[in-house]
Write an enzyme that holds these catalytic residues in place. Structure first.
Site, PDB file in Angstrom:
ATOM      1  N   ASP A  39       0.826  -1.202   0.000  1.00 52.52           N
ATOM      2  CA  ASP A  39       0.000   0.000   0.000  1.00 52.52           C
ATOM      3  C   ASP A  39       0.860   1.252   0.000  1.00 52.52           C
ATOM      4  OD1 ASP A  39      -1.034  -0.692   3.377  1.00 52.52           O
ATOM      5  OD2 ASP A  39       0.599   0.592   2.721  1.00 52.52           O
ATOM      6  N   LYS A  61      -3.511   2.900  -0.922  1.00 55.60           N
ATOM      7  CA  LYS A  61      -4.668   3.696  -0.519  1.00 55.60           C
ATOM      8  C   LYS A  61      -4.161   4.828   0.353  1.00 55.60           C
ATOM      9  CE  LYS A  61      -6.353   0.279   1.498  1.00 55.60           C
ATOM     10  NZ  LYS A  61      -7.063  -0.611   2.397  1.00 55.60           N
ATOM     11  N   MET A 175      -5.019   8.157  12.178  1.00 51.11           N
ATOM     12  CA  MET A 175      -5.905   8.726  11.155  1.00 51.11           C
ATOM     13  C   MET A 175      -6.702   9.913  11.699  1.00 51.11           C
ATOM     14  SD  MET A 175      -7.278   5.234   9.363  1.00 51.11           S
ATOM     15  CE  MET A 175      -7.220   4.186  10.802  1.00 51.11           C
TER      16      MET A 175
END
Ligand code: SAH
Length: 254
Positions: A39, A61, A175
């Site tokens: 990723d 992503k 996040m």
């Protein structure tokens, strides 16, 4: 038509970026891969460890730019492994910390593909080590809470904010780059003191690592103006205050 010989899959924690933070077991798995799925958070130097014959598939992503749906990734790992390949799924940090490794594991199990999981250094541990902030500390922080700032609907998840505020431990918010204002608002409303030390760390362990120190009350605004675009982790709690000297220096440099 003869059936393919059985392959296998390895979910590998690639750590926070610096190749030196890979485990030996991760390096061995990468070197023996026929197919590598990686990723966006994976450093190219880590991919260079693989055989030149290994097929490299970017399923990267980053928030807002989905290269491949999770369900498509699950199917791809299974398909390659069922065709006899050793598929290495390289995941940033640890595969089982906000990495959706559980969903990949489920798909592989259902398909009957043998699977191994190799842990990696998760971002909170990498950031703490880099800043020399102990995540737990006798009398200062007796618990550690990994939380995500990003719910599956794009908003902030409905955490037990009161419980988090009351626990008095260290909060590692993944996040949370964009949602920090809401995370902080919820913690403050739940009674966490405004002056609680907090730090945002972008690209922990990498050459371009940046840190921004503040408090629960002022870090959201500081972060909004800092232009962090890389992966960013936020640590909240008294242990961040143990890095007081660094705090003063960062504030001067800001
Ligand atoms: N499985 C990963 C987390 C994936 S979720 C792990 O265990 O670390 C992605 C989030 O992880 C990012 O939004 C950021 O909050 C954090 N992250 C991953 N790598 C990071 C890094 N090098 N520096 C700071 N935060 C990082």
């Amino acid at each position: 038509m003869s059936a393919c010989p059985p392959g296998k899959a390895t979910l590998v924690g690639a750590g926070p970026g610096d190749p030196d933070l890979l485990t030996l077991r991760a390096v061995k798995a990468i070197q023996s891969a026929d197919v590598l799925l990686f990723d966006a958070l994976i450093d190219p130097a880590i991919l260079d460890l693989a055989s030149p014959h290994a097929r490299r598939i970017d399923v990267g992503k980053r928030c807002g730019r989905h290269a491949m749906q999770q369900s498509a990734i699950n199917r791809l790992i299974v398909r390659e492994a069922l065709c006899g390949a050793h598929v290495v799924r390289l995941k940033g940090g640890d595969p089982f910390v906000f990495g959706r490794g559980g969903e990949e594991l489920d798909s592989l199990r259902i398909a009957g593909v043998p699977v191994e999981v190799i842990p990696g250094v998760t971002a909170a541990c990498a950031a703490a080590a880099s800043l020399q902030i102990p995540l737990t500390h006798r009398d200062t922080a007796r618990s550690l809470h990994f939380v995500t700032g990003h719910g599956s609907d794009g908003g902030v998840p409905a955490h037990d904010w009161a419980g988090l505020a009351k626990a008095g431990g260290t909060i590692a918010a993944y996040m949370a780059g964009r949602t920090l204002p809401l995370v902080a608002q919820n913690l403050l409303a739940a009674g966490m003191p405004q002056a609680t030390p907090a730090v945002a760390v972008e690209n922990a362990s990498r050459a371009n690592e940046r840190r921004l120190f503040g408090t629960l009350a002022d870090l959201p605004a500081l972060l909004a103006g800092a232009g962090f675009t890389g992966p960013t982790l936020v640590l909240i709690g008294a242990v961040v205050g143990l890095a007081e000297e660094a705090t003063a220096l960062e504030r001067l440099a800001a």
